[in-house]
Design an enzyme around this catalytic site. Structure first.
Site, PDB file in Angstrom:
ATOM      1  N   ALA A  70      38.397  36.672  32.083  1.00  0.00           N
ATOM      2  CA  ALA A  70      39.411  35.694  32.481  1.00  0.00           C
ATOM      3  C   ALA A  70      40.831  36.151  32.139  1.00  0.00           C
ATOM      4  CB  ALA A  70      39.108  34.350  31.828  1.00  0.00           C
ATOM      5  N   HIS A  71      41.789  35.299  32.496  1.00  0.00           N
ATOM      6  CA  HIS A  71      43.205  35.640  32.360  1.00  0.00           C
ATOM      7  C   HIS A  71      43.621  35.850  30.911  1.00  0.00           C
ATOM      8  CE1 HIS A  71      44.163  31.479  31.098  1.00  0.00           C
ATOM      9  NE2 HIS A  71      43.253  31.132  32.001  1.00  0.00           N
ATOM     10  N   ASN A  72      44.476  36.849  30.712  1.00  0.00           N
ATOM     11  CA  ASN A  72      45.083  37.178  29.417  1.00  0.00           C
ATOM     12  C   ASN A  72      44.092  37.660  28.367  1.00  0.00           C
ATOM     13  OD1 ASN A  72      47.134  34.866  30.563  1.00  0.00           O
ATOM     14  ND2 ASN A  72      48.208  36.426  29.358  1.00  0.00           N
TER      15      ASN A  72
END
Length: 340
Positions: free
Chosen positions: A241-243
């Site tokens: 997922a993001h980051n």
């Protein structure tokens, strides 16, 4: 491609026992190999096949003591499994390297730079302002958005999609169907019960020597970058997922899912179907057993955890032993109640 046993031995820094001029043209399992094939023996349980194999040559340990005569030429090395893996890598690299030039139709945008000795397959699309290194192989139906950067000697297999601003290092392998840079799962709950999309304006950064398996998806950051560290190997069907930030030389098996903003250290092992919540940190050299659910930070390097929720591996084994006995313990408890 055809090679003599001596050529292969020189490549693997091994020694030939038998006819060093025998030629091989294919690789095979020792139990299935026929004339012209090269096999290897690393597991002692397969040693009986050494004396019956049809292979022209077999890679064996330098310490192996023969129990019977062998018809195949032997290549003695320190580690047969590692040597055979090296040979497979050379073979695969040679096959990929044979792909050179541009197949049509394909598209390359304005101000895009591409290095020497590259391959672009039919129906591939490369956006504007991209920078692509030397010896890069881009297979059919690959999509590279604007401002993508690809390092030297990287291979992107058919159907992979790299969104705008994605950065991929050198010597990487991106398998078919990989998606890099799609939106992270960012939605803000509203007072009326609906959800408002949070724009994801960051990117994905893949460092050198990374391998990403088929149909894996790595989301772009909300802001900044989702980062995959040098030498990390990711299996098929993984969701990152993001980051998220993953360190160097970590391995992640199929169907694992890593939630947003989690930081994973170097040299970690994440087994299949592991789920990791967001905004936690996993220490270096952590091992997470299959189907585990990780819900909190792992602070100590070298920790081994298992279970859902995941906790110490040995304690989990003891707990599972008790869990399996619960029906019998319940039966005994009911009998004791009946005796009162």
């Amino acid at each position: 491609m055809e090679f003599t046993v001596q050529q292969i031995a020189d490549l693997l820094q091994g020694k030939v026992e038998g006819d060093n001029l025998v030629k091989v043209s294919t690789l095979a399992k020792i139990e299935e190999a026929q004339q012209g094939a090269l096999a290897f023996l690393s597991n002692p349980k397969y040693e009986p096949y050494l004396y019956t194999t049809g292979a022209s040559a077999v890679i064996v340990s330098e310490s192996l003591e023969l129990q019977k005569p062998v018809s195949a030429a032997l290549i003695r090395v320190a580690d047969p499994y590692s040597s055979f893996s090296t040979l497979l890598q050379y073979y695969q690299t040679a096959l990929i390297a044979s792909k050179v030039g541009v197949e049509e139709p394909s598209f390359m945008g304005e101000n895009t730079q591409i290095g020497e000795n590259h391959y672009r397959g039919a129906f591939s699309y490369i956006g504007h302002n991209c920078k692509i290194g030397n010896n890069v192989r881009i297979f059919p139906q690959v999509y590279l958005g604007d401002n993508v950067v690809i390092g030297d000697n990287t291979t992107i297999f058919a159907g992979a999609k790299l969104y705008a601003n994605t950065v991929v290092g050198s010597n990487c392998t991106i398998h078919a169907g990989v998606i890099l840079g799609s939106d992270g799962f960012g939605f803000a709950p509203q007072a009326d019960g609906s959800y408002k999309t949070v724009p994801q304006i960051g990117n994905v950064v893949i460092k050198d020597d990374v391998s990403i398996g088929a149909n894996t998806s790595i989301d772009c950051a909300t802001m900044g970058s989702t980062i995959i560290g040098k030498g990390t190997k990711i299996d098929n069907l993984v969701q990152i997922a993001h980051n998220v930030e993953i360190g160097e030389h970590t391995v992640i098996a199929a169907q694992a899912g890593i939630s947003g903003s989690t930081k994973i250290g170097n040299h970690c092992v994440i087994a299949g179907q592991v789920g990791i919540v967001g905004h936690i940190t996993i220490a270096d050299k952590t091992t997470i057993g299959a189907q585990s659910g990780v819900s909190k930070t792992v602070k100590n390097p070298g920790t081994i955890i298992q279970g859902s929720p995941a906790f110490d591996y040995k304690e989990n084994l003891r707990a599972m032993t008790v869990f399996r006995k619960l029906p019998e313990l319940q039966r005994q408890l009911e009998e004791l109640k009946g005796q009162q």
